[in-house]
Design a protein around this motif. Sequence first.
Motif, PDB file in Angstrom:
ATOM      1  N   ILE A 192       0.840  -1.202   0.000  1.00  0.00           N
ATOM      2  CA  ILE A 192       0.000   0.000   0.000  1.00  0.00           C
ATOM      3  C   ILE A 192       0.876   1.255   0.000  1.00  0.00           C
ATOM      4  O   ILE A 192       0.676   2.178  -0.791  1.00  0.00           O
ATOM      5  N   GLU A 193       1.859   1.275   0.878  1.00  0.00           N
ATOM      6  CA  GLU A 193       2.764   2.426   0.965  1.00  0.00           C
ATOM      7  C   GLU A 193       3.460   2.687  -0.369  1.00  0.00           C
ATOM      8  O   GLU A 193       3.560   3.841  -0.808  1.00  0.00           O
ATOM      9  N   ASP A 194       3.937   1.642  -1.014  1.00  0.00           N
ATOM     10  CA  ASP A 194       4.631   1.807  -2.295  1.00  0.00           C
ATOM     11  C   ASP A 194       3.719   2.416  -3.353  1.00  0.00           C
ATOM     12  O   ASP A 194       4.130   3.316  -4.089  1.00  0.00           O
ATOM     13  N   VAL A 195       2.489   1.936  -3.436  1.00  0.00           N
ATOM     14  CA  VAL A 195       1.560   2.472  -4.436  1.00  0.00           C
ATOM     15  C   VAL A 195       1.229   3.930  -4.124  1.00  0.00           C
ATOM     16  O   VAL A 195       1.235   4.784  -5.014  1.00  0.00           O
ATOM     17  N   VAL A 196       0.967   4.233  -2.862  1.00  0.00           N
ATOM     18  CA  VAL A 196       0.558   5.596  -2.488  1.00  0.00           C
ATOM     19  C   VAL A 196       1.692   6.591  -2.654  1.00  0.00           C
ATOM     20  O   VAL A 196       1.479   7.703  -3.149  1.00  0.00           O
ATOM     21  N   THR A 197       2.901   6.204  -2.287  1.00  0.00           N
ATOM     22  CA  THR A 197       3.998   7.185  -2.252  1.00  0.00           C
ATOM     23  C   THR A 197       4.880   7.197  -3.503  1.00  0.00           C
ATOM     24  O   THR A 197       5.628   8.150  -3.700  1.00  0.00           O
ATOM     25  N   ASN A 198       4.793   6.174  -4.332  1.00  0.00           N
ATOM     26  CA  ASN A 198       5.686   6.100  -5.488  1.00  0.00           C
ATOM     27  C   ASN A 198       4.988   6.315  -6.824  1.00  0.00           C
ATOM     28  O   ASN A 198       5.539   5.979  -7.869  1.00  0.00           O
ATOM     29  N   SER A 199       3.788   6.851  -6.788  1.00  0.00           N
ATOM     30  CA  SER A 199       3.071   7.168  -8.019  1.00  0.00           C
ATOM     31  C   SER A 199       2.237   8.415  -7.757  1.00  0.00           C
ATOM     32  O   SER A 199       2.123   8.860  -6.619  1.00  0.00           O
ATOM     33  N   ARG A 200       1.669   8.954  -8.797  1.00  0.00           N
ATOM     34  CA  ARG A 200       0.775  10.106  -8.635  1.00  0.00           C
ATOM     35  C   ARG A 200      -0.474   9.858  -9.449  1.00  0.00           C
ATOM     36  O   ARG A 200      -0.415   9.495 -10.621  1.00  0.00           O
ATOM     37  N   ARG A 201      -1.615  10.020  -8.809  1.00  0.00           N
ATOM     38  CA  ARG A 201      -2.902   9.866  -9.480  1.00  0.00           C
ATOM     39  C   ARG A 201      -3.677  11.169  -9.336  1.00  0.00           C
ATOM     40  O   ARG A 201      -3.596  11.849  -8.316  1.00  0.00           O
ATOM     41  N   LEU A 202      -4.424  11.515 -10.365  1.00  0.00           N
ATOM     42  CA  LEU A 202      -5.306  12.669 -10.280  1.00  0.00           C
ATOM     43  C   LEU A 202      -6.515  12.342  -9.418  1.00  0.00           C
ATOM     44  O   LEU A 202      -6.982  13.180  -8.650  1.00  0.00           O
ATOM     45  N   LEU A 203      -7.033  11.138  -9.559  1.00  0.00           N
ATOM     46  CA  LEU A 203      -8.244  10.724  -8.850  1.00  0.00           C
ATOM     47  C   LEU A 203      -7.904   9.779  -7.704  1.00  0.00           C
ATOM     48  O   LEU A 203      -7.163   8.807  -7.907  1.00  0.00           O
ATOM     49  N   ILE A 204      -8.493  10.020  -6.537  1.00  0.00           N
ATOM     50  CA  ILE A 204      -8.270   9.073  -5.446  1.00  0.00           C
ATOM     51  C   ILE A 204      -8.981   7.751  -5.728  1.00  0.00           C
ATOM     52  O   ILE A 204      -8.592   6.715  -5.197  1.00  0.00           O
ATOM     53  N   GLU A 205      -9.970   7.761  -6.608  1.00  0.00           N
ATOM     54  CA  GLU A 205     -10.607   6.521  -7.034  1.00  0.00           C
ATOM     55  C   GLU A 205      -9.604   5.638  -7.779  1.00  0.00           C
ATOM     56  O   GLU A 205      -9.550   4.422  -7.588  1.00  0.00           O
ATOM     57  N   ALA A 206      -8.809   6.259  -8.644  1.00  0.00           N
ATOM     58  CA  ALA A 206      -7.782   5.531  -9.384  1.00  0.00           C
ATOM     59  C   ALA A 206      -6.698   5.014  -8.441  1.00  0.00           C
ATOM     60  O   ALA A 206      -6.179   3.906  -8.619  1.00  0.00           O
ATOM     61  N   LEU A 207      -6.380   5.795  -7.426  1.00  0.00           N
ATOM     62  CA  LEU A 207      -5.408   5.361  -6.422  1.00  0.00           C
ATOM     63  C   LEU A 207      -5.922   4.129  -5.681  1.00  0.00           C
ATOM     64  O   LEU A 207      -5.192   3.151  -5.499  1.00  0.00           O
ATOM     65  N   ALA A 208      -7.184   4.152  -5.265  1.00  0.00           N
ATOM     66  CA  ALA A 208      -7.771   3.018  -4.555  1.00  0.00           C
ATOM     67  C   ALA A 208      -7.744   1.758  -5.414  1.00  0.00           C
ATOM     68  O   ALA A 208      -7.398   0.668  -4.938  1.00  0.00           O
ATOM     69  N   LEU A 209      -8.094   1.886  -6.684  1.00  0.00           N
ATOM     70  CA  LEU A 209      -8.083   0.732  -7.584  1.00  0.00           C
ATOM     71  C   LEU A 209      -6.666   0.198  -7.774  1.00  0.00           C
ATOM     72  O   LEU A 209      -6.449  -1.019  -7.772  1.00  0.00           O
ATOM     73  N   ALA A 210      -5.690   1.075  -7.917  1.00  0.00           N
ATOM     74  CA  ALA A 210      -4.298   0.636  -8.077  1.00  0.00           C
ATOM     75  C   ALA A 210      -3.822  -0.149  -6.858  1.00  0.00           C
ATOM     76  O   ALA A 210      -3.132  -1.168  -6.992  1.00  0.00           O
ATOM     77  N   ILE A 211      -4.196   0.302  -5.678  1.00  0.00           N
ATOM     78  CA  ILE A 211      -3.821  -0.403  -4.451  1.00  0.00           C
ATOM     79  C   ILE A 211      -4.470  -1.785  -4.429  1.00  0.00           C
ATOM     80  O   ILE A 211      -3.816  -2.795  -4.144  1.00  0.00           O
ATOM     81  N   ALA A 212      -5.770  -1.841  -4.711  1.00  0.00           N
ATOM     82  CA  ALA A 212      -6.494  -3.118  -4.690  1.00  0.00           C
ATOM     83  C   ALA A 212      -5.885  -4.110  -5.677  1.00  0.00           C
ATOM     84  O   ALA A 212      -5.672  -5.281  -5.347  1.00  0.00           O
ATOM     85  N   ARG A 213      -5.615  -3.650  -6.876  1.00  0.00           N
ATOM     86  CA  ARG A 213      -5.028  -4.539  -7.896  1.00  0.00           C
ATOM     87  C   ARG A 213      -3.647  -5.036  -7.484  1.00  0.00           C
ATOM     88  O   ARG A 213      -3.304  -6.196  -7.683  1.00  0.00           O
ATOM     89  N   GLU A 214      -2.847  -4.148  -6.930  1.00  0.00           N
ATOM     90  CA  GLU A 214      -1.492  -4.541  -6.527  1.00  0.00           C
ATOM     91  C   GLU A 214      -1.528  -5.563  -5.390  1.00  0.00           C
ATOM     92  O   GLU A 214      -0.748  -6.520  -5.382  1.00  0.00           O
ATOM     93  N   LEU A 215      -2.428  -5.386  -4.432  1.00  0.00           N
ATOM     94  CA  LEU A 215      -2.559  -6.364  -3.347  1.00  0.00           C
ATOM     95  C   LEU A 215      -2.989  -7.726  -3.883  1.00  0.00           C
ATOM     96  O   LEU A 215      -2.453  -8.758  -3.478  1.00  0.00           O
ATOM     97  N   CYS A 216      -3.948  -7.731  -4.798  1.00  0.00           N
ATOM     98  CA  CYS A 216      -4.421  -9.000  -5.372  1.00  0.00           C
ATOM     99  C   CYS A 216      -3.339  -9.662  -6.213  1.00  0.00           C
ATOM    100  O   CYS A 216      -3.247 -10.892  -6.256  1.00  0.00           O
ATOM    101  N   GLN A 217      -2.521  -8.870  -6.872  1.00  0.00           N
ATOM    102  CA  GLN A 217      -1.424  -9.435  -7.656  1.00  0.00           C
ATOM    103  C   GLN A 217      -0.357 -10.032  -6.739  1.00  0.00           C
ATOM    104  O   GLN A 217       0.196 -11.088  -7.014  1.00  0.00           O
ATOM    105  N   ARG A 218      -0.083  -9.352  -5.651  1.00  0.00           N
ATOM    106  CA  ARG A 218       0.967  -9.808  -4.717  1.00  0.00           C
ATOM    107  C   ARG A 218       0.542 -11.048  -3.935  1.00  0.00           C
ATOM    108  O   ARG A 218       1.360 -11.921  -3.643  1.00  0.00           O
TER     109      ARG A 218
END
Length: 122
Positions: free
Chosen positions: A63-89
């Motif tokens: 979660i920390e890596d996704v939040v701090t190492n990328s930039r999203r315009l939408l917090i909705e897009a940020l939430a989806l990126a976190i969810a996908r990364e957790l499911c992939q890991r």
Amino acid sequence: MTEVYTITLKNCAFFARHGVYPEEEFLGQRFFIDAEFDVLAGDTLDNDDLDGTVDYGIAFKVIEDVVTNSRRLLIEALALAIARELCQRFAQIRRAKITVRKPSAPVPGILDYVQVSVEHFN
């Protein structure tokens, strides 16, 4: 029988630069993340097996890596990126629900925070 259990990480706090406006990128702000994921148990719980579960220390780092190492315009897009990364890991995650809170949202009014939640199914 198939057992599923839920792990929740509540109110994880990070400094990041998400948002639409240039000043949000320049100044940055705190974001708060709740992560809730349903995990397929398999034999993990019967065997008390750490290797078969989701290590929530590693999940926090994802979660920390996704939040701090990328930039999203939408917090909705940020939430989806976190969810996908957790499911992939973690292949044993069946559902990841991510909530992102943005306390310093640039809106013309007084509010505690803006919040969005996204669910991703694996």
